[in-house]
Design a protein around this motif. Sequence first.
Motif, PDB file in Angstrom:
ATOM      1  N   MET A 152       0.827  -1.204   0.000  1.00 14.86           N
ATOM      2  CA  MET A 152       0.000   0.000   0.000  1.00 14.86           C
ATOM      3  C   MET A 152       0.865   1.258   0.000  1.00 14.86           C
ATOM      4  O   MET A 152       1.973   1.275   0.544  1.00 14.86           O
ATOM      5  N   TRP A 153       0.339   2.309  -0.614  1.00 18.38           N
ATOM      6  CA  TRP A 153       1.039   3.580  -0.667  1.00 18.38           C
ATOM      7  C   TRP A 153       0.931   4.305   0.668  1.00 18.38           C
ATOM      8  O   TRP A 153       0.035   4.049   1.474  1.00 18.38           O
ATOM      9  N   MET A 154       1.882   5.226   0.854  1.00 18.94           N
ATOM     10  CA  MET A 154       1.880   6.146   1.998  1.00 18.94           C
ATOM     11  C   MET A 154       1.768   5.356   3.303  1.00 18.94           C
ATOM     12  O   MET A 154       2.422   4.331   3.439  1.00 18.94           O
ATOM     13  N   ASP A 155       0.952   5.825   4.241  1.00 22.38           N
ATOM     14  CA  ASP A 155       0.805   5.089   5.505  1.00 22.38           C
ATOM     15  C   ASP A 155      -0.560   4.414   5.598  1.00 22.38           C
ATOM     16  O   ASP A 155      -1.085   4.197   6.683  1.00 22.38           O
ATOM     17  N   HIS A 156      -1.139   4.067   4.440  1.00 22.76           N
ATOM     18  CA  HIS A 156      -2.491   3.524   4.443  1.00 22.76           C
ATOM     19  C   HIS A 156      -2.575   2.136   5.081  1.00 22.76           C
ATOM     20  O   HIS A 156      -3.613   1.777   5.641  1.00 22.76           O
ATOM     21  N   ALA A 157      -1.514   1.350   5.027  1.00 20.80           N
ATOM     22  CA  ALA A 157      -1.522   0.068   5.729  1.00 20.80           C
ATOM     23  C   ALA A 157      -1.591   0.288   7.242  1.00 20.80           C
ATOM     24  O   ALA A 157      -2.296  -0.440   7.953  1.00 20.80           O
ATOM     25  N   GLN A 158      -0.895   1.290   7.722  1.00 17.97           N
ATOM     26  CA  GLN A 158      -0.920   1.624   9.141  1.00 17.97           C
ATOM     27  C   GLN A 158      -2.318   2.083   9.561  1.00 17.97           C
ATOM     28  O   GLN A 158      -2.812   1.720  10.636  1.00 17.97           O
ATOM     29  N   ILE A 159      -2.964   2.876   8.704  1.00 19.68           N
ATOM     30  CA  ILE A 159      -4.319   3.337   9.006  1.00 19.68           C
ATOM     31  C   ILE A 159      -5.281   2.159   9.058  1.00 19.68           C
ATOM     32  O   ILE A 159      -6.094   2.043   9.988  1.00 19.68           O
ATOM     33  N   ALA A 160      -5.197   1.253   8.085  1.00 18.79           N
ATOM     34  CA  ALA A 160      -6.090   0.091   8.055  1.00 18.79           C
ATOM     35  C   ALA A 160      -5.882  -0.797   9.279  1.00 18.79           C
ATOM     36  O   ALA A 160      -6.844  -1.287   9.882  1.00 18.79           O
ATOM     37  N   GLN A 161      -4.634  -1.007   9.662  1.00 20.07           N
ATOM     38  CA  GLN A 161      -4.347  -1.818  10.837  1.00 20.07           C
ATOM     39  C   GLN A 161      -4.861  -1.137  12.097  1.00 20.07           C
ATOM     40  O   GLN A 161      -5.383  -1.787  13.012  1.00 20.07           O
ATOM     41  N   GLY A 162      -4.733   0.186  12.140  1.00 19.00           N
ATOM     42  CA  GLY A 162      -5.259   0.938  13.275  1.00 19.00           C
ATOM     43  C   GLY A 162      -6.769   0.810  13.384  1.00 19.00           C
ATOM     44  O   GLY A 162      -7.324   0.735  14.493  1.00 19.00           O
TER      45      GLY A 162
END
Length: 243
Positions: A152-162
């Motif tokens: 995933m681009w940017m920090d979108h994986a971090q957002i989804a996990q959050g």
Amino acid sequence: MALLDIYQYLQQASEWYLPHVSVDITIIGFQEGTLKVLLLDSGEKWTLPGGYIGKEESMNDAAVRVLEDRTGLTGQYLKLFQVFGDKSRNFKEDIREMFRQQGFEWKEDLWINDRYISMAYYALVDLDQVHPTGGKMNQPHAWHDLNDLPPMWMDHAQIAQGALEQLKRDITIEQISFNLLPEEFTMPQLHRLHETILDKKLERSRFQKKMLALNLFERLPKLKEDVPHRKPYLYRIKDADDH
């Protein structure tokens, strides 16, 4: 939308939207025992659905608009769970590469190259009722396993996990998980959903007693027919006046 139209939109959008604040939404569904998330194909990597906040629009109204645009649904459960606003939160290089892969012209002074803050929401939907769209840019889209995200681009994986971690916390203090199920559902379906979200086994009879004690569910005078063996009762959420 044609490439020229997209680039013109990107050039002019700063006239319509707040340039440094966006909303990103982790749209969660449940299918065949797996939590799913709706993602947009943005070249070699994926992104969450999102958008900018209109200059004459509230933050929550923008999130509702984005969710409705992407799913075709109204009145869905939607919650702001975190603000992503680190002082170094700038994704100019990611945006440059995304543009290259999509065939867009990139310029150093393009307004989306600046640091910006994302208001991160999660939404719970009945996946079978969703009719996804690619938004203004008509991006390809697909459901992915929320526990096995693609690049995933940017920090979108971090957002989804959050979003997933917040959902795990939330269902222990309020009953919202039914938003992932059809309007009529069984207690075994609700039980399986909670086990999937929490990633642990829950004793079935104790779980059902706890759910029924909440006085939120109305048992319907019919059984679920399309299951083998013993047919469980169907339930639905009571009207607000009946709680």
